[in-house]
Design a protein around this motif. Structure first.
Motif, PDB file in Angstrom:
ATOM      1  N   ILE A 187       0.839  -1.196   0.000  1.00 39.52           N
ATOM      2  CA  ILE A 187       0.000   0.000   0.000  1.00 39.52           C
ATOM      3  C   ILE A 187       0.876   1.249   0.000  1.00 39.52           C
ATOM      4  O   ILE A 187       2.048   1.206   0.384  1.00 39.52           O
ATOM      5  N   THR A 188       0.289   2.350  -0.438  1.00 41.19           N
ATOM      6  CA  THR A 188       0.973   3.640  -0.409  1.00 41.19           C
ATOM      7  C   THR A 188       0.566   4.383   0.856  1.00 41.19           C
ATOM      8  O   THR A 188      -0.624   4.500   1.158  1.00 41.19           O
ATOM      9  N   LEU A 189       1.555   4.865   1.586  1.00 41.47           N
ATOM     10  CA  LEU A 189       1.313   5.584   2.830  1.00 41.47           C
ATOM     11  C   LEU A 189       1.304   7.090   2.597  1.00 41.47           C
ATOM     12  O   LEU A 189       2.061   7.604   1.767  1.00 41.47           O
ATOM     13  N   HIS A 190       0.453   7.777   3.354  1.00 43.92           N
ATOM     14  CA  HIS A 190       0.385   9.235   3.299  1.00 43.92           C
ATOM     15  C   HIS A 190       0.464   9.794   4.715  1.00 43.92           C
ATOM     16  O   HIS A 190      -0.172   9.259   5.628  1.00 43.92           O
ATOM     17  N   GLU A 191       1.208  10.850   4.882  1.00 47.77           N
ATOM     18  CA  GLU A 191       1.260  11.547   6.169  1.00 47.77           C
ATOM     19  C   GLU A 191       0.127  12.561   6.222  1.00 47.77           C
ATOM     20  O   GLU A 191      -0.055  13.349   5.292  1.00 47.77           O
ATOM     21  N   LEU A 192      -0.649  12.529   7.307  1.00 42.61           N
ATOM     22  CA  LEU A 192      -1.687  13.541   7.520  1.00 42.61           C
ATOM     23  C   LEU A 192      -1.017  14.758   8.139  1.00 42.61           C
ATOM     24  O   LEU A 192      -0.471  14.692   9.239  1.00 42.61           O
ATOM     25  N   VAL A 193      -1.059  15.873   7.420  1.00 43.71           N
ATOM     26  CA  VAL A 193      -0.341  17.080   7.833  1.00 43.71           C
ATOM     27  C   VAL A 193      -1.225  18.040   8.613  1.00 43.71           C
ATOM     28  O   VAL A 193      -0.808  18.631   9.609  1.00 43.71           O
ATOM     29  N   GLY A 194      -2.486  18.213   8.178  1.00 46.01           N
ATOM     30  CA  GLY A 194      -3.380  19.136   8.880  1.00 46.01           C
ATOM     31  C   GLY A 194      -4.590  19.478   8.032  1.00 46.01           C
ATOM     32  O   GLY A 194      -4.812  18.924   6.959  1.00 46.01           O
ATOM     33  N   HIS A 195      -5.391  20.414   8.525  1.00 49.35           N
ATOM     34  CA  HIS A 195      -6.585  20.864   7.815  1.00 49.35           C
ATOM     35  C   HIS A 195      -6.198  21.740   6.626  1.00 49.35           C
ATOM     36  O   HIS A 195      -5.172  22.427   6.650  1.00 49.35           O
TER      37      HIS A 195
END
Length: 280
Positions: A187-195
């Motif tokens: 799977i490809t991972l993504h960092e949640l940075v903010g709104h």
């Protein structure tokens, strides 16, 4: 695993799962008993929006956000709510750390998010409408895998590709890498940075550009060009760039053990040079 528990009633449900843990400055998981007050504060933040606290094991807390399978829009709401709760939990830890001058005593948080199907049922005798809610499924393991990858990429919140797809219009993300999970899936991972309403400062925006450029070279096995891009982000304090820079240097130092022609771009913690992958 549900059958031995003798569920009185069960169903397949759609859930977004959030897995989290707290760590000290050395990467050691904090005890629920020793940090009870802090854990409770974070848990209250999560439980305010989640349907149920699913499990507590070895310092890992897992929560489920339920969605209506007959209403596709509920997926967006469930996943986005889980993401917003993750941001709120991070802010809770930041507030806690602001009150501690000694940075060696600061606490870190790791959060992983995934969405999928799960088995849901009631265990035990239902008395006056009450029973023990149990929700189980592979989605919990995937969320926990994402949580564990937070330490690899030095991030606070990592989500799966499916979660990213549902929330990319309302939240800021950064694509990190394609990895092999515990179950062998890629799977490809993504960092949640903010709104999206939050301002991304120019310096941080630049590090994201360096990372994106480096990742493009990395996937084409252009280690030198990738390392140069990641190095620029590393000098600006981005630890994810630092991880990828070190990985590229390792591949250049051990070319015979680096990914060869036809590499699918997947990184695995199980097959490595030191802690670097050798996926063919």
């Amino acid at each position: 695993p549900l059958l031995p528990r003798q569920m009185n009633t069960s169903a397949i449900v759609q859930v977004a799962v959030l897995a989290m843990r707290l760590l000290d400055g050395h990467g050691k998981t904090l005890s629920l008993l020793s940090y009870n007050t802090l854990y409770n504060e974070v848990m209250e933040t999560l439980e305010h929006h989640s349907a149920a606290s699913i499990s507590i094991s070895q310092g890992c807390l897992s929560y489920a956000f339920f969605s209506d399978p007959s209403n596709p829009d509920r997926w967006v709401a469930g996943v986005s709510e889980a993401c917003r709760c993750a941001i709120a939990a991070v802010q809770c830890i930041e507030k806690y750390n602001d009150g501690i001058e000694d940075k060696t005593k600061h606490v870190r948080i790791n959060i992983g998010l995934d969405k999928g199907q799960a088995d849901c049922g009631i265990v035990g005798v239902i008395n006056r409408g009450k029973g023990n809610l149990v929700v189980e499924g592979e989605v919990f393991q995937v969320a926990e895998d994402c949580m564990n990858f937070c330490e690899v990429y030095h991030c606070e919140v990592i989500v799966t590709e499916s979660c990213f797809a549902f929330s990319k219009d309302s939240l800021h993300f950064r694509e990190l890498d394609t990895v092999a999970l515990t179950n062998g899936d890629h799977i490809t991972l993504h960092e949640l940075v903010g709104h999206t309403v939050d301002t991304i400062h120019d310096s941080k925006g630049n590090t994201f550009k360096y990372y994106k450029n480096g990742l493009s070279h990395y996937r084409e096995r252009r280690w030198k060009l990738a390392s140069e891009s990641f190095h620029l982000g590393k000098t600006m304090g981005d630890k994810a760039c630092g991880e990828m820079h070190s990985r590229c240097l390792a591949f250049m130092d051990y070319l015979s053990a680096s990914p060869q022609q036809g590499w699918n771009g997947v990184w695995s913690k199980k097959k490595s040079v030191g802690c670097y992958a050798n996926i063919h």
